[in-house]
Design a protein around this motif. Structure first.
Motif, PDB file in Angstrom:
ATOM      1  N   VAL A 104       4.290   3.883  -2.043  1.00 36.52           N
ATOM      2  CA  VAL A 104       5.586   4.256  -1.478  1.00 36.52           C
ATOM      3  C   VAL A 104       5.461   5.675  -0.937  1.00 36.52           C
ATOM      4  N   SER A 105       5.670   5.847   0.352  1.00 40.28           N
ATOM      5  CA  SER A 105       5.470   7.160   0.970  1.00 40.28           C
ATOM      6  C   SER A 105       6.258   7.259   2.269  1.00 40.28           C
ATOM      7  N   ARG A 106       6.929   8.376   2.465  1.00 36.95           N
ATOM      8  CA  ARG A 106       7.625   8.684   3.714  1.00 36.95           C
ATOM      9  C   ARG A 106       8.530   7.541   4.172  1.00 36.95           C
ATOM     10  N   GLY A 107       9.269   6.992   3.227  1.00 36.37           N
ATOM     11  CA  GLY A 107      10.238   5.955   3.561  1.00 36.37           C
ATOM     12  C   GLY A 107       9.654   4.579   3.807  1.00 36.37           C
ATOM     13  N   GLN A 108       8.390   4.355   3.440  1.00 34.92           N
ATOM     14  CA  GLN A 108       7.752   3.057   3.627  1.00 34.92           C
ATOM     15  C   GLN A 108       7.114   2.606   2.319  1.00 34.92           C
ATOM     16  N   PHE A 109       6.920   1.296   2.167  1.00 37.70           N
ATOM     17  CA  PHE A 109       6.175   0.753   1.023  1.00 37.70           C
ATOM     18  C   PHE A 109       5.235  -0.333   1.535  1.00 37.70           C
ATOM     19  N   ALA A 110       4.140  -0.539   0.822  1.00 37.18           N
ATOM     20  CA  ALA A 110       3.191  -1.581   1.224  1.00 37.18           C
ATOM     21  C   ALA A 110       2.367  -2.015   0.025  1.00 37.18           C
ATOM     22  N   LEU A 111       2.212  -3.328  -0.116  1.00 35.37           N
ATOM     23  CA  LEU A 111       1.305  -3.894  -1.115  1.00 35.37           C
ATOM     24  C   LEU A 111       0.745  -5.193  -0.558  1.00 35.37           C
ATOM     25  N   TRP A 112      -0.419  -5.589  -1.058  1.00 33.94           N
ATOM     26  CA  TRP A 112      -0.985  -6.876  -0.668  1.00 33.94           C
ATOM     27  C   TRP A 112      -1.919  -7.352  -1.758  1.00 33.94           C
ATOM     28  N   LEU A 113      -2.219  -8.636  -1.757  1.00 33.08           N
ATOM     29  CA  LEU A 113      -3.066  -9.229  -2.769  1.00 33.08           C
ATOM     30  C   LEU A 113      -3.791 -10.429  -2.184  1.00 33.08           C
ATOM     31  N   PRO A 114      -4.975 -10.736  -2.679  1.00 26.48           N
ATOM     32  CA  PRO A 114      -5.694 -11.923  -2.201  1.00 26.48           C
ATOM     33  C   PRO A 114      -4.945 -13.202  -2.581  1.00 26.48           C
TER      34      PRO A 114
END
Length: 274
Positions: A234-244
């Motif tokens: 979570v950084s600068r108003g954005q979030f990102a995650l992913w998984l196989p």
């Protein structure tokens, strides 16, 4: 038997139209490998030519190298309205190095990954995002094993994301991502998804959840059925995650539950949808 006659004979054993031939037999597979591993015979009058492999010219006279490129697209749209790029052959089969908790990147690696992401998006939509992409800033830059994730943000709410296999060479990158302008802005305690679903790369299926995070959100965690807790950056108003895997295959329509941690330390489970 001449060389050409021998090759013709071997090829006939693999001909699907010939009921006597079976390409799955050990002999047929051995014949095919023998054919593919044999350099063609040049006529005396032919000159050696430079071999083009993955965009670079090889020197004349060197042994030719055969290289297969496996190109895949998305199994399902990650977002509504965003353009998703295809993936190329990668160097980390089955996401072997992937980790559920991301790590940061050095400034040099961050700049390099951002530049590569910008370059991959400049021609998307006939260049409609080119100007804004060139000035977009890095909101997220993380590593999960040899894989890097970059999220860029620009004018008018522009968001671009690239997930890249850094184990591959510069002309053989495995990359998947999106670019567009998601509708709406989340409230201080809310998340808005811009990418949510499952895509397919040569390394396998990949599930992605990314988007905008409200100003009071400090952390996001997805409790995976197969990979335990997957932590988002979570950084600068954005979030990102992913998984196989294809665990989020229906997430764009059905949504997923994620645990959100706020700046005051409190937590809440919310449903993330497109």
């Amino acid at each position: 038997m001449t060389r050409n006659e021998e090759i013709d004979s071997l090829l006939l054993t693999l001909d699907a139209a010939d009921p006597r031939g079976d390409a799955s037999t050990p002999r047929a597979r051995a014949d095919l490998l023998r054919i593919l591993s044999t350099d063609p015979v040049q006529a005396p009058s032919q000159r050696p030519t430079a071999t083009i492999a993955s965009g670079k010219a090889r020197g004349a006279g060197r042994k030719k190298v055969r290289r297969a490129a496996f190109v895949g697209g998305l199994a399902a749209a990650l977002t509504a309205g965003l353009v998703v790029l295809p993936s190329l052959a990668g160097g980390d089969p089955a996401f072997a190095s992937w980790t559920p908790v991301p790590t940061g990147m050095s400034p040099a690696d961050r700049d390099s990954a951002a530049a590569e992401c910008r370059a991959s998006k400049k021609d998307v939509g006939d260049g409609m995002y080119a100007d804004d992409i060139s000035s977009a800033e890095v909101a997220i830059a993380e590593r999960r094993g040899v894989w890097t994730t970059v999220v860029l943000t620009g004018k008018g709410g522009l968001t671009a994301m690239c997930i890249t296999d850094d184990a591959a060479g510069p002309f053989n990158r495995g990359m998947i991502g999106s670019v567009g302008r998601p509708a709406g802005k989340p409230g201080p305690h809310e998340l808005t998804a811009s990418a949510l679903g499952t895509g397919t790369m040569s390394a396998g299926d990949i599930s992605i959840a990314a988007g905008a995070a409200g100003s009071d959100i400090a952390g996001v965690t997805y409790r995976s059925r197969t990979h335990q807790d997957v932590t988002a950056t979570v950084s600068r108003g954005q979030f990102a995650l992913w998984l196989p895997g294809d665990e989020l295959r229906n997430a764009s329509s059905e949504g997923i539950e994620v645990e959100v941690t706020y700046n005051d330390g409190s937590t809440r489970t919310i449903r993330l949808t497109i």
